[in-house]
Scaffold this motif. Structure first.
Motif, PDB file in Angstrom:
ATOM      1  N   SER A   1      -1.471   4.414 -11.552  1.00 42.41           N
ATOM      2  CA  SER A   1      -0.012   4.337 -11.472  1.00 42.41           C
ATOM      3  C   SER A   1       0.646   4.851 -12.753  1.00 42.41           C
ATOM      4  CB  SER A   1       0.424   2.885 -11.239  1.00 42.41           C
ATOM      5  OG  SER A   1      -0.044   2.421 -10.000  1.00 42.41           O
ATOM      6  N   ALA A   2       1.716   5.635 -12.578  1.00 38.96           N
ATOM      7  CA  ALA A   2       2.431   6.167 -13.742  1.00 38.96           C
ATOM      8  C   ALA A   2       3.847   6.606 -13.427  1.00 38.96           C
ATOM      9  CB  ALA A   2       1.660   7.345 -14.339  1.00 38.96           C
ATOM     10  N   PHE A   3       4.265   6.628 -12.142  1.00 35.35           N
ATOM     11  CA  PHE A   3       5.554   7.176 -11.744  1.00 35.35           C
ATOM     12  C   PHE A   3       6.328   6.175 -10.886  1.00 35.35           C
ATOM     13  CE2 PHE A   3       3.022  10.957 -12.590  1.00 35.35           C
ATOM     14  CZ  PHE A   3       3.918  11.771 -13.283  1.00 35.35           C
ATOM     15  N   PRO A   4       7.650   6.348 -10.795  1.00 31.33           N
ATOM     16  CA  PRO A   4       8.432   5.472  -9.913  1.00 31.33           C
ATOM     17  C   PRO A   4       7.863   5.473  -8.499  1.00 31.33           C
ATOM     18  CG  PRO A   4       9.899   6.794 -11.275  1.00 31.33           C
ATOM     19  CD  PRO A   4       8.510   7.320 -11.514  1.00 31.33           C
ATOM     20  N   GLY A   5       7.808   4.296  -7.900  1.00 32.72           N
ATOM     21  CA  GLY A   5       7.236   4.152  -6.567  1.00 32.72           C
ATOM     22  C   GLY A   5       5.761   3.824  -6.576  1.00 32.72           C
ATOM     23  N   ASP A   6       5.080   4.047  -7.712  1.00 35.68           N
ATOM     24  CA  ASP A   6       3.668   3.690  -7.803  1.00 35.68           C
ATOM     25  C   ASP A   6       3.530   2.175  -7.969  1.00 35.68           C
ATOM     26  OD1 ASP A   6       2.971   6.343  -7.683  1.00 35.68           O
ATOM     27  OD2 ASP A   6       2.476   6.547  -9.814  1.00 35.68           O
ATOM     28  N   PRO A   7       2.398   1.615  -7.534  1.00 34.99           N
ATOM     29  CA  PRO A   7       2.172   0.188  -7.759  1.00 34.99           C
ATOM     30  C   PRO A   7       2.312  -0.177  -9.236  1.00 34.99           C
ATOM     31  CG  PRO A   7       0.505   1.086  -6.284  1.00 34.99           C
ATOM     32  CD  PRO A   7       1.300   2.248  -6.785  1.00 34.99           C
TER      33      PRO A   7
ATOM     34  N   GLN B   1     -16.296  -2.982 -11.737  1.00 34.35           N
ATOM     35  CA  GLN B   1     -15.015  -2.392 -12.113  1.00 34.35           C
ATOM     36  C   GLN B   1     -14.085  -2.440 -10.910  1.00 34.35           C
ATOM     37  OE1 GLN B   1     -17.065   1.351 -13.514  1.00 34.35           O
ATOM     38  NE2 GLN B   1     -15.961   0.948 -15.415  1.00 34.35           N
ATOM     39  N   ASP B   2     -12.796  -2.155 -11.139  1.00 35.76           N
ATOM     40  CA  ASP B   2     -11.874  -2.014 -10.012  1.00 35.76           C
ATOM     41  C   ASP B   2     -11.148  -0.677 -10.136  1.00 35.76           C
ATOM     42  OD1 ASP B   2     -10.252  -2.664 -12.167  1.00 35.76           O
ATOM     43  OD2 ASP B   2      -9.260  -4.345 -11.204  1.00 35.76           O
ATOM     44  N   ARG B   3     -10.821  -0.109  -8.995  1.00 39.65           N
ATOM     45  CA  ARG B   3     -10.194   1.204  -8.959  1.00 39.65           C
ATOM     46  C   ARG B   3      -9.211   1.263  -7.792  1.00 39.65           C
ATOM     47  NH1 ARG B   3     -12.324   1.292 -13.180  1.00 39.65           N
ATOM     48  NH2 ARG B   3     -13.699   2.863 -14.116  1.00 39.65           N
ATOM     49  N   MET B   4      -8.316   2.265  -7.855  1.00 34.48           N
ATOM     50  CA  MET B   4      -7.519   2.656  -6.705  1.00 34.48           C
ATOM     51  C   MET B   4      -7.848   4.124  -6.421  1.00 34.48           C
ATOM     52  SD  MET B   4      -3.840   0.792  -7.480  1.00 34.48           S
ATOM     53  CE  MET B   4      -3.347   0.703  -5.758  1.00 34.48           C
ATOM     54  N   PHE B   5      -7.763   4.503  -5.139  1.00 32.65           N
ATOM     55  CA  PHE B   5      -8.107   5.859  -4.740  1.00 32.65           C
ATOM     56  C   PHE B   5      -7.012   6.437  -3.839  1.00 32.65           C
ATOM     57  CE2 PHE B   5     -12.166   3.711  -5.378  1.00 32.65           C
ATOM     58  CZ  PHE B   5     -12.917   4.640  -6.085  1.00 32.65           C
ATOM     59  N   ARG B   6      -6.892   7.749  -3.876  1.00 30.16           N
ATOM     60  CA  ARG B   6      -6.117   8.432  -2.845  1.00 30.16           C
ATOM     61  C   ARG B   6      -6.967   8.483  -1.582  1.00 30.16           C
ATOM     62  NH1 ARG B   6      -1.688  10.505  -5.232  1.00 30.16           N
ATOM     63  NH2 ARG B   6      -1.794  10.902  -7.487  1.00 30.16           N
ATOM     64  N   ASN B   7      -6.324   8.660  -0.439  1.00 29.66           N
ATOM     65  CA  ASN B   7      -7.108   8.667   0.801  1.00 29.66           C
ATOM     66  C   ASN B   7      -7.870   9.971   1.007  1.00 29.66           C
ATOM     67  OD1 ASN B   7      -5.101  10.409   1.731  1.00 29.66           O
ATOM     68  ND2 ASN B   7      -4.031   8.806   2.887  1.00 29.66           N
ATOM     69  N   THR B   8      -7.801  10.869   0.016  1.00 27.24           N
ATOM     70  CA  THR B   8      -8.635  12.069  -0.002  1.00 27.24           C
ATOM     71  C   THR B   8      -9.802  11.935  -0.982  1.00 27.24           C
ATOM     72  OG1 THR B   8      -6.984  12.996  -1.525  1.00 27.24           O
ATOM     73  CG2 THR B   8      -6.856  13.682   0.784  1.00 27.24           C
ATOM     74  N   GLY B   9      -9.915  10.789  -1.646  1.00 27.26           N
ATOM     75  CA  GLY B   9     -11.073  10.508  -2.475  1.00 27.26           C
ATOM     76  C   GLY B   9     -10.827  10.498  -3.960  1.00 27.26           C
TER      77      GLY B   9
ATOM     78  N   LEU C   1       0.851  -1.183   0.000  1.00 26.81           N
ATOM     79  CA  LEU C   1       0.000   0.000   0.000  1.00 26.81           C
ATOM     80  C   LEU C   1       0.890   1.237   0.000  1.00 26.81           C
ATOM     81  CD1 LEU C   1      -2.952   0.975   0.156  1.00 26.81           C
ATOM     82  CD2 LEU C   1      -2.633   1.158   2.631  1.00 26.81           C
ATOM     83  N   ALA C   2       0.835   2.010  -1.082  1.00 30.14           N
ATOM     84  CA  ALA C   2       1.670   3.193  -1.206  1.00 30.14           C
ATOM     85  C   ALA C   2       1.156   4.299  -0.289  1.00 30.14           C
ATOM     86  CB  ALA C   2       1.696   3.670  -2.650  1.00 30.14           C
ATOM     87  N   PRO C   3       2.052   5.166   0.208  1.00 28.49           N
ATOM     88  CA  PRO C   3       1.619   6.277   1.059  1.00 28.49           C
ATOM     89  C   PRO C   3       0.610   7.161   0.344  1.00 28.49           C
ATOM     90  CG  PRO C   3       4.015   6.042   1.102  1.00 28.49           C
ATOM     91  CD  PRO C   3       3.511   5.125   0.022  1.00 28.49           C
ATOM     92  N   GLY C   4      -0.400   7.577   1.080  1.00 27.16           N
ATOM     93  CA  GLY C   4      -1.404   8.476   0.529  1.00 27.16           C
ATOM     94  C   GLY C   4      -2.536   7.805  -0.196  1.00 27.16           C
ATOM     95  N   LEU C   5      -2.521   6.461  -0.291  1.00 23.81           N
ATOM     96  CA  LEU C   5      -3.592   5.761  -0.984  1.00 23.81           C
ATOM     97  C   LEU C   5      -4.596   5.179   0.006  1.00 23.81           C
ATOM     98  CD1 LEU C   5      -1.766   3.860  -3.870  1.00 23.81           C
ATOM     99  CD2 LEU C   5      -2.711   6.168  -3.822  1.00 23.81           C
ATOM    100  N   SER C   6      -5.827   5.041  -0.444  1.00 22.56           N
ATOM    101  CA  SER C   6      -6.868   4.439   0.376  1.00 22.56           C
ATOM    102  C   SER C   6      -6.539   2.977   0.653  1.00 22.56           C
ATOM    103  CB  SER C   6      -8.211   4.543  -0.349  1.00 22.56           C
ATOM    104  OG  SER C   6      -9.191   3.757   0.284  1.00 22.56           O
ATOM    105  N   ASP C   7      -6.714   2.557   1.889  1.00 29.13           N
ATOM    106  CA  ASP C   7      -6.496   1.174   2.285  1.00 29.13           C
ATOM    107  C   ASP C   7      -7.810   0.416   2.146  1.00 29.13           C
ATOM    108  OD1 ASP C   7      -6.006  -1.246   3.462  1.00 29.13           O
ATOM    109  OD2 ASP C   7      -5.014  -0.433   5.246  1.00 29.13           O
TER     110      ASP C   7
END
Length: 626
Positions: free
Chosen positions: A291-297, A278-286, A34-40
């Motif tokens: 993913s598109a940058f180094p460190g992203d899933p 569908q499936d999605r990923m979210f930031r913990n702010t909604g 789980l990357a920092p700042g993402l919804s768990d």
């Protein structure tokens, strides 16, 4: 565990069995944390929100007095059921959706409202007219990171000086499964920018008499079926759909009328439901996350781990870069995370749409341990349900199953009898497929197979048998299903096509279509590589074969009215759904195969070379059990 790159390199010039992709599953060493700042997802509520009803009469588009529809593509804020990290406040998610102009509703929704159309075979209009307005006028940045080094709308010849910041987001709507003339089919090069005096239209509009139009016509001379509409813009289809641009489109006929008194006694609304999964990923702010940058899933899986080299002048800070596949860690149904449906103890008809990017699912229904269970602990055995149709409408016959393999872009029409469970109980729709590329098998008994360490994607939604039985008759009998008689036409040609995974000019995984034989047109004449410096310098001369890029000449060109058998050779590491426009088709059989896999270049959209393959000396092997 071998990487895709190592497999492809070792396969060059040697025999490769079709069963080999089963060994390409990602290793546990590449599991996504789980990357920092993402919804768990483990902290998000399960089965708390009611699922929106896509077949509710109030959620259907209403035509104007002339029988036409007008739809806007625009911005919206939507609550998905997502909670903030404290679990106390619901979050709003910016999305793009479809708005019904004729109903004076300027609020767009994800998914868009549902079309319900009468087939002309049952007295409906010959065509349905829809105006698709690109109303993203104030948008100067995509909701998601865009890789402008791809072959996409504003990378085409003559379009290089356009960008989203100045010229807006291009869109083009495709009716998936529809029957329409070429200019209305949603071809990716028929894109157009936001409405206004400086509107940009894609290059294919130059081939249309009268030029660009937002007014589309869909032929209604089709049987009943569950279609869907979604954005299809070149190079950003995945992004625009991810942002929310998708919805249902139902065709009804004199048998499958959608009404209570239909001749087949099919469950009708409110006992007929439609679920876009569908499936999605979210930031913990909604906000939506992609993913598109180094460190992203997934970045390490597709970029670093594959040895791709991204020049910093094109990819500052290592991105944004496109990744070949995406798996979200939050399951969404009709725009809500892990929702629930309240049902009566009776037969329900459930239309299932797999609207994910890459995720194959394997759907089961299981009785939960208690009426409030939010997981599968103590759940009962898989329960039987009946498949009565798929993408092409009602099936040749109903089939009782307890597991349904469910591929991206597909629709299945199933019935479930909730009389089979006690009143007051909960039934959970379970997904037993892994969070990783699908290679032909499934099951969550191998914890090393999932990308996510605490995966919640085995849960999809819940059904609470909590409503009293109404007086509406429930007389559905699956044995009445038998609408599709198969194709008995004489075969005009057998064609060999192929699926490949090559590399682009940066060494990134690049899915490619192509042929498994020298290409010929419908008259048997050879289809040749273009006689231009790009192709000649790459050694691509003479008759086309092997992996072929989008912008190369067309190799699949059946004559109107022909019936063809297509042998599709999958030389990749994954299973792939196959979606053909303007035709129906049936799967005849599946077989293993062996072939010599030979490297050959792929000319990219910008004239540079990537790497692809061709198949030689193909030998068919054992039949594969469906």
């Amino acid at each position: 565990m071998v990487s895709r790159r190592k497999f492809l390199q070792s396969s060059a010039g040697v025999a490769a069995l079709a069963s080999l992709p089963l060994s390409l599953r990602w290793s546990v060493a590449r599991a996504v944390g789980l990357a920092p700042g993402l919804s768990d997802p483990a902290l998000q509520p399960k089965f708390a929100e009611m699922v929106p009803d896509a077949l509710n009469p109030g959620f259907k588009y209403v035509p104007n007095k002339k029988g036409a529809y007008k739809v806007q593509i625009r911005e919206a804020l939507q609550q998905t059921g997502l909670m903030d990290p404290t679990g106390t406040n619901k979050l709003w998610t910016p999305v793009w959706g479809y708005a019904d102009q004729n109903a004076n509703m300027k609020t767009a929704t994800w998914p868009g409202k549902t079309f319900e159309i009468q087939s002309s075979r049952a007295g409906g209009a010959d065509k349905t007219q829809v105006t698709w307005a690109n109303s993203l006028k104030k948008v100067n940045q995509h909701l998601l990171p865009i890789d402008t080094n791809l072959h996409w709308c504003y990378a085409l010849h003559g379009y290089e000086n356009y960008d989203i910041a100045t010229d807006g987001v291009p869109i083009i709507t495709h009716l998936h499964g529809g029957f329409s003339d070429f200019q209305y089919d949603g071809n990716p090069e028929f894109f157009y920018s936001p409405d206004g005096p400086n509107q940009i239209a894609g290059p294919q509009w130059a081939n249309v008499p009268g030029g660009f139009t937002k007014k589309f016509f869909y032929d209604n001379d089709v049987p009943a079926g569950n279609l869907w509409y979604h954005d299809h813009a070149l190079g950003i289809t995945r992004m625009n759909v991810y942002a929310g641009l998708a919805g249902f489109y139902f065709v009804r006929d004199d048998q499958d009328t959608g009404k209570e008194d239909n001749p087949l006694d099919l469950p009708a609304w409110p006992y007929e439901k439609a679920y876009a999964i569908q499936d999605r990923m979210f930031r913990n702010t909604g906000e939506l996350f992609y993913s598109a940058f180094p460190g992203d899933p997934f970045y390490d899986d597709f970029i670093t781990g594959e040895g791709a080299i991204l020049p910093p002048e094109l990819f500052p800070n290592g991105g944004p870069t496109a990744l070949a596949e995406f798996f979200g860690d939050h399951m969404i149904v009709n725009g809500k995370i892990w929702p629930k449906e309240e049902v009566e103890p009776r037969n329900y008809r459930l239309h299932l749409l797999n609207g994910t990017d890459s995720r194959f699912m394997a759907i089961r229904f299981r009785g939960a341990a208690t009426s409030t269970s939010t997981d599968l602990a103590g759940a009962g055995a898989p329960m039987p349900f009946t498949v009565i149709g798929s993408d092409q409408g009602l099936a040749e016959a109903a089939t009782e199953v307890d597991t349904l393999v469910f591929e991206p872009g597909s629709r299945y029409d199933v019935t479930f009898d909730f009389k089979s469970v006690p009143d007051g109980s909960r039934v959970i729709m379970e997904n037993i497929a892994w969070d990783s590329p699908f290679g032909g098998d499934f099951g969550r008994d191998n914890p090393d197979a999932d990308l996510f360490p605490d995966s919640q994607t085995d849960l999809v939604m819940a059904f609470d048998v909590s409503m009293p039985l109404s007086e509406v008759p429930d007389g559905f009998d699956p044995s009445v299903i038998g609408q599709y008689a198969g194709n008995n036409n004489a075969v005009d040609r057998t064609r060999k096509v192929a699926l490949f995974e090559g590399m682009d000019e940066f060494g990134r995984l690049q899915p490619l279509l192509g042929t498994a034989e020298p290409a010929t047109d419908y008259l048997g004449n050879p289809v040749n590589w273009p006689n231009t410096p790009d192709y000649v310098n790459a050694g691509l001369v003479g008759q086309m074969s092997g992996s072929i890029a989008w912008h190369s000449p067309t190799t699949e060109n059946p004559a109107v009215g022909d019936t063809e058998i297509w042998e599709i050779y999958n030389a990749t590491g994954d299973a792939h759904p196959v979606h053909l426009h303007l035709v129906n088709f049936q799967v005849m059989d599946r077989q293993e195969f062996a072939a010599d896999v030979v490297n050959q270049p792929v000319v990219q959209h910008n004239g540079v070379q990537g790497n692809g393959f061709r198949l030689e000396n193909i030998q068919l092997g054992a039949a594969v059990d469906p």
